[in-house]
Every structure is written in structure tokens, then in C-alpha cells.
Design a protein around this motif. Sequence first.
Motif, PDB file in Angstrom:
ATOM      1  N   ARG A 106       0.840  -1.207   0.000  1.00  0.00           N
ATOM      2  CA  ARG A 106       0.000   0.000   0.000  1.00  0.00           C
ATOM      3  C   ARG A 106       0.873   1.254   0.000  1.00  0.00           C
ATOM      4  NH1 ARG A 106      -5.659   1.752   2.072  1.00  0.00           N
ATOM      5  NH2 ARG A 106      -5.239   3.883   2.594  1.00  0.00           N
ATOM      6  N   THR A 303     -18.651  -5.319   2.218  1.00  0.00           N
ATOM      7  CA  THR A 303     -17.372  -6.022   2.172  1.00  0.00           C
ATOM      8  C   THR A 303     -17.378  -7.032   3.318  1.00  0.00           C
ATOM      9  OG1 THR A 303     -14.982  -5.763   2.114  1.00  0.00           O
ATOM     10  CG2 THR A 303     -16.154  -4.174   3.462  1.00  0.00           C
ATOM     11  N   SER A 358     -15.071   2.470   3.015  1.00  0.00           N
ATOM     12  CA  SER A 358     -14.664   1.467   4.010  1.00  0.00           C
ATOM     13  C   SER A 358     -14.028   2.158   5.223  1.00  0.00           C
ATOM     14  CB  SER A 358     -13.731   0.433   3.374  1.00  0.00           C
ATOM     15  OG  SER A 358     -13.485  -0.629   4.263  1.00  0.00           O
ATOM     16  N   HIS A 362      -7.778  -0.823   5.273  1.00  0.00           N
ATOM     17  CA  HIS A 362      -8.109  -0.918   3.841  1.00  0.00           C
ATOM     18  C   HIS A 362      -8.908   0.286   3.347  1.00  0.00           C
ATOM     19  CE1 HIS A 362      -6.493  -4.953   3.281  1.00  0.00           C
ATOM     20  NE2 HIS A 362      -6.971  -5.213   4.493  1.00  0.00           N
ATOM     21  N   CYS A 364     -10.175   3.203   1.465  1.00  0.00           N
ATOM     22  CA  CYS A 364      -9.855   3.376   0.045  1.00  0.00           C
ATOM     23  C   CYS A 364      -8.665   4.313  -0.181  1.00  0.00           C
ATOM     24  CB  CYS A 364     -11.072   3.918  -0.688  1.00  0.00           C
ATOM     25  SG  CYS A 364     -10.725   4.273  -2.419  1.00  0.00           S
TER      26      CYS A 364
HETATM   27  C1  HEM Z   1     -16.076   6.744  -5.357  1.00  0.00           C
HETATM   28  C2  HEM Z   1     -15.230   5.873  -5.787  1.00  0.00           C
HETATM   29  C3  HEM Z   1     -14.662   4.777  -4.915  1.00  0.00           C
HETATM   30  C4  HEM Z   1     -15.267   4.061  -3.920  1.00  0.00           C
HETATM   31  C5  HEM Z   1     -16.686   4.190  -3.415  1.00  0.00           C
HETATM   32  C6  HEM Z   1     -14.278   3.129  -3.417  1.00  0.00           C
HETATM   33  C7  HEM Z   1     -14.509   2.239  -2.399  1.00  0.00           C
HETATM   34  C8  HEM Z   1     -13.547   1.425  -1.839  1.00  0.00           C
HETATM   35  C9  HEM Z   1     -13.773   0.530  -0.744  1.00  0.00           C
HETATM   36  C10 HEM Z   1     -15.112   0.297  -0.067  1.00  0.00           C
HETATM   37  C11 HEM Z   1     -12.589  -0.070  -0.459  1.00  0.00           C
HETATM   38  C12 HEM Z   1     -12.275  -1.060   0.664  1.00  0.00           C
HETATM   39  C13 HEM Z   1     -12.888  -2.414   0.517  1.00  0.00           C
HETATM   40  C14 HEM Z   1     -12.732  -3.183   1.794  1.00  0.00           C
HETATM   41  O1  HEM Z   1     -12.604  -2.594   2.880  1.00  0.00           O
HETATM   42  O2  HEM Z   1     -12.763  -4.419   1.736  1.00  0.00           O
HETATM   43  C15 HEM Z   1     -11.614   0.451  -1.383  1.00  0.00           C
HETATM   44  C16 HEM Z   1     -10.302   0.077  -1.401  1.00  0.00           C
HETATM   45  C17 HEM Z   1      -9.443   0.464  -2.386  1.00  0.00           C
HETATM   46  N1  HEM Z   1      -9.676   1.394  -3.375  1.00  0.00           N
HETATM   47 FE1  HEM Z   1     -11.356   2.447  -3.672  1.00  0.00          FE
HETATM   48  N2  HEM Z   1     -13.122   3.307  -4.112  1.00  0.00           N
HETATM   49  C18 HEM Z   1     -13.320   4.318  -5.028  1.00  0.00           C
HETATM   50  C19 HEM Z   1     -12.397   4.809  -5.925  1.00  0.00           C
HETATM   51  C20 HEM Z   1     -11.116   4.373  -6.028  1.00  0.00           C
HETATM   52  C21 HEM Z   1     -10.136   4.895  -6.961  1.00  0.00           C
HETATM   53  C22 HEM Z   1     -10.360   6.041  -7.943  1.00  0.00           C
HETATM   54  C23 HEM Z   1      -9.016   4.165  -6.766  1.00  0.00           C
HETATM   55  C24 HEM Z   1      -7.676   4.322  -7.435  1.00  0.00           C
HETATM   56  C25 HEM Z   1      -7.329   4.139  -8.539  1.00  0.00           C
HETATM   57  C26 HEM Z   1      -9.268   3.202  -5.719  1.00  0.00           C
HETATM   58  C27 HEM Z   1      -8.356   2.283  -5.251  1.00  0.00           C
HETATM   59  C28 HEM Z   1      -8.554   1.471  -4.161  1.00  0.00           C
HETATM   60  C29 HEM Z   1      -7.543   0.556  -3.652  1.00  0.00           C
HETATM   61  C30 HEM Z   1      -6.170   0.348  -4.234  1.00  0.00           C
HETATM   62  C31 HEM Z   1      -8.099  -0.074  -2.534  1.00  0.00           C
HETATM   63  C32 HEM Z   1      -7.430  -1.090  -1.619  1.00  0.00           C
HETATM   64  C33 HEM Z   1      -6.980  -0.398  -0.361  1.00  0.00           C
HETATM   65  C34 HEM Z   1      -6.349  -1.323   0.650  1.00  0.00           C
HETATM   66  O3  HEM Z   1      -6.606  -2.536   0.621  1.00  0.00           O
HETATM   67  O4  HEM Z   1      -5.571  -0.821   1.473  1.00  0.00           O
HETATM   68  N3  HEM Z   1     -10.554   3.353  -5.295  1.00  0.00           N
HETATM   69  N4  HEM Z   1     -12.213   1.363  -2.221  1.00  0.00           N
END
Ligand code: HEM
Length: 413
Positions: A106, A303, A358, A362, A364
Motif C-alpha cells: 500500500r 465487504t 470502508s 483498507h 480506500c
Molecule cells: C467513489 C469511488 C470509490 C469508492 C466508493 C471506493 C470504495 C472502496 C472501498 C469500499 C474499499 C475497501 C474495501 C474493503 O474494505 O474491503 C476500497 C479500497 C481500495 N480502493 Fe477504492 N473506491 C473508489 C475509488 C477508487 C479509486 C479512484 C481508486 C484508485 C485508482 C481506488 C483504489 C482502491 C484501492 C487500491 C483499494 C485497496 C486499499 C487497501 O486494501 O488498502 N478506489 N475502495
Amino acid sequence: MSKFSQTVGLATGLALRRAEVRYLAYIEHEPMAMLQTRKGHEDPYAIYRLMRQNGTLTLSPRGNFVTAHHRVCNAVLRDRRFGVAPDPDLNLSFLGMNPPDHTRLRRLAQPAFSPKTLPTFRDRIEKTVGSLLDQAAAGGAGGGRFDLVPAFAAPLPISVITDLLGIPDADSREFGEHGAVVGSVLDGIQSVRHAARFQAANARLHTLFESLFELRRREPADDLITRLVAAEAEDVVKPGELEHMVFLLLIAGFETTVNVIGNCVLALMNNPEQWEALRADPEHMAPKAVEEALRYDPPVQGTSRIALEDVELEGRMVRRGQWVFTMIGGAGHDPDVYERPDEFDIGRDASAEHLAFSGGVHYCVGQPLARMELNIAMQLLAERMPKLRVAGPVRRRKTSTIRGLRQLPVSAA
Ligand code: HEM
């Protein structure tokens, strides 16, 4: 195992799973299964209400726990006694890892989303939004009519994330197309055909990434892939990890943002006084509309976390290895936290943080980029298309983890 017997095995597994879901949903009225039916796709929020009425933490027939309460979802997501496990269908890099591997990977991605880096993207995002809106208004079905999903909501995040990763413009459409197929597996494999399309898209992306990594080793540029390739050379990233990480960024970058745009516009169209409030002051109200859409109709509905040790929670014992499903969509409609939770109100006091991104380790990583993209998209849409209205049948995706629209025909005239 031969390809034929693999296919038969997959088809049988899917049919059995579908039969089990139907039995649990229609005979047992089990809420997690009901979410996977047509009724659940139309209105999951009624089912989350049912879940909350059943208790703060309930046991599902498969022996896992479920919660649709904001307080409990929040607590589980932040509790280090819970973790994640790799997805069997899709390697989601550090999203499927626990510390310390999660932390190591990360950390490599995080600087791309820092307050220092992001402002450099603002101009590019504004230009992309502007030209997509111009094209949509000029093209489409004539008379200012177009389908907002393929014309605006989908191409915007694809363009932004391919730009951030450093994918050459000429290849970005192909990355986008295959990435969307791979991302569709976030809701599970739906059919044998879906599995075949997934495998083909996966294989093509693998080839595209291999040649892009090769190019950036030879010719470094100022982009995320160049930095990741350099980290691989310094042994910070183990063999194979790089590709999965870039996959994750590509898919997470557009499977989510596209659906917020669609869900937000639909909520505004269904509540004309809210559209009017945005239209009257787009710069100030766009971020509020986005936050309210993330609470009211988030793209990631739920999730899950696995107990890494026995944990006492809400008066129950969650045993090591048991899962807790945290229904983020339900948390956003919890009446203990939000007044009038089922109303879409962009003027709402947003002091209670929604869980759409979230929580805990993790949380986002792309959240600052997503917010910037969404705020610009909603502001420019309201400024340039003040007469926007729905102009045809709206169709939802038939998925339950990812919630979004397949089709949103609109008229700007
Ligand atoms: C409104 C748009 C977005 C929403 C609602 C969203 C939502 C989320 C959620 C709910 C998680 C965590 C899932 C969990 O806890 O199991 C997450 C993780 C993540 N998101 Fe987003 N996301 C969005 C946009 C983005 C964008 C634009 C990117 C980048 C390119 C991104 C990259 C990631 C990554 C890499 C993780 C993993 C983080 C980790 O495990 O530490 N997301 N996202």
C-alpha cells in the motif's frame, strides 16, 4: 483436468449456487440471499432494514455473521483482530492481504494519491470532463439525448486512471475494455460465458502489462508504473506482485467511480428540488451532492472481514475463521446515525462519516482522487446541462456487491 470437465464443473457449481440462493431467498427469506434476487437489486435498502430489525449482528445459514448497523460495520472494519483473505476468483493484491504485506505494498501506491501529486491532475480531469460533455451533447441520439453511462460516467474514470498509471493514450481504450470485464468478477462469476470472457480479458491484460512494464524499464517516465517497476528492481515488490497491484488500481479506479456518477445523477433526477439546489450553486453544492450519493446509494454495497482470533462482538462470539459481512449500503441508512435515512438530501449535515470508502487499514487509497473526479464531474454537469432530465428507461446492473446503472438515457435540451 480437461477443459471440458472444468467447464462442466463450473456450470454445475454455478447452477447449485443459484438453486441454493433461490431456496434461501424465496423459501427461507434469508436477507443475504434476498440481496441477490431482482427485488434485492431494485431496493437493497429494504433488505438492510430487515437485517437491522433482526439484530445488530446476525448469523447467516452458512455460519457467518452479517451486520447492517453503522456502528458495528465501523467497529469491525477498524478492528485489527479482523482481517481479509485472498479472493479465489481474482487476485486483488494488497486489498486481499493483511499487514505487514498489505502495508508494504500500500505504501508504494499511496504517494500517487497524495495532496502533493493530485492537484497536477485537476486540469486534466476538468478538460476530460468538459470534452466528454461536449461530445455527449453533440453526438448521442440527437436533440441533446445520450446515455449518461457509456457517454460520460464510464469513460471518465478510465481516462483518469490510465493517465495516472502512465498507460499510453493509444492503449487506454483496450485497457479500459478488458479491465471492465475483469472488474465485473468483483460480484462473482455469473456464467460459463462470463468465465470465458474473464479468462480472455485477463490473458490480454497480462500481455499488455508485460510489454508496458518492459517499456518503462527501458524508458522511465513520470508515472506510477515507472515507480513500481523501480521498486521491483529494488526487491521491495516480489515477482508477480507488481502486475496484481496494477490490476487492482485499474479495476478499483473505474468499477466504483462510474457507478457513483450514475447513482448520483439518478438520485438528483428523482429528486428535482435537489437538482435545482445543485444547479443554483454548482461549485459549492457538487461536493455535498457527491457525499450524499456516497451515503445514499454507494457503489460498493458491502465487504467482509475474517476473524483472525476469537472475538466477542455484540454479545456474541465470532470464532477465528468466521466471516463478518459488513453491509456498507445498510450502514448509510442506519436511523441511529442519520435522520430521514431514506431521503436524498444534499443539504444534509454530513458530520457522521459514511462508510462508502470502508474504514481501517483498507480505507480506500484512491479516495482523494475519486472525490476530486466526482466533484468536478457533478459541478460541470450542472453548469453545462442545467436542463438535464431522464429520457428513457433506466436499467440497473444485476449485481449486489457493486451497485450501479447499466443505462441512464438523459436529455440535456
Ligand atoms: C467513489 C469511488 C470509490 C469508492 C466508493 C471506493 C470504495 C472502496 C472501498 C469500499 C474499499 C475497501 C474495501 C474493503 O474494505 O474491503 C476500497 C479500497 C481500495 N480502493 Fe477504492 N473506491 C473508489 C475509488 C477508487 C479509486 C479512484 C481508486 C484508485 C485508482 C481506488 C483504489 C482502491 C484501492 C487500491 C483499494 C485497496 C486499499 C487497501 O486494501 O488498502 N478506489 N475502495
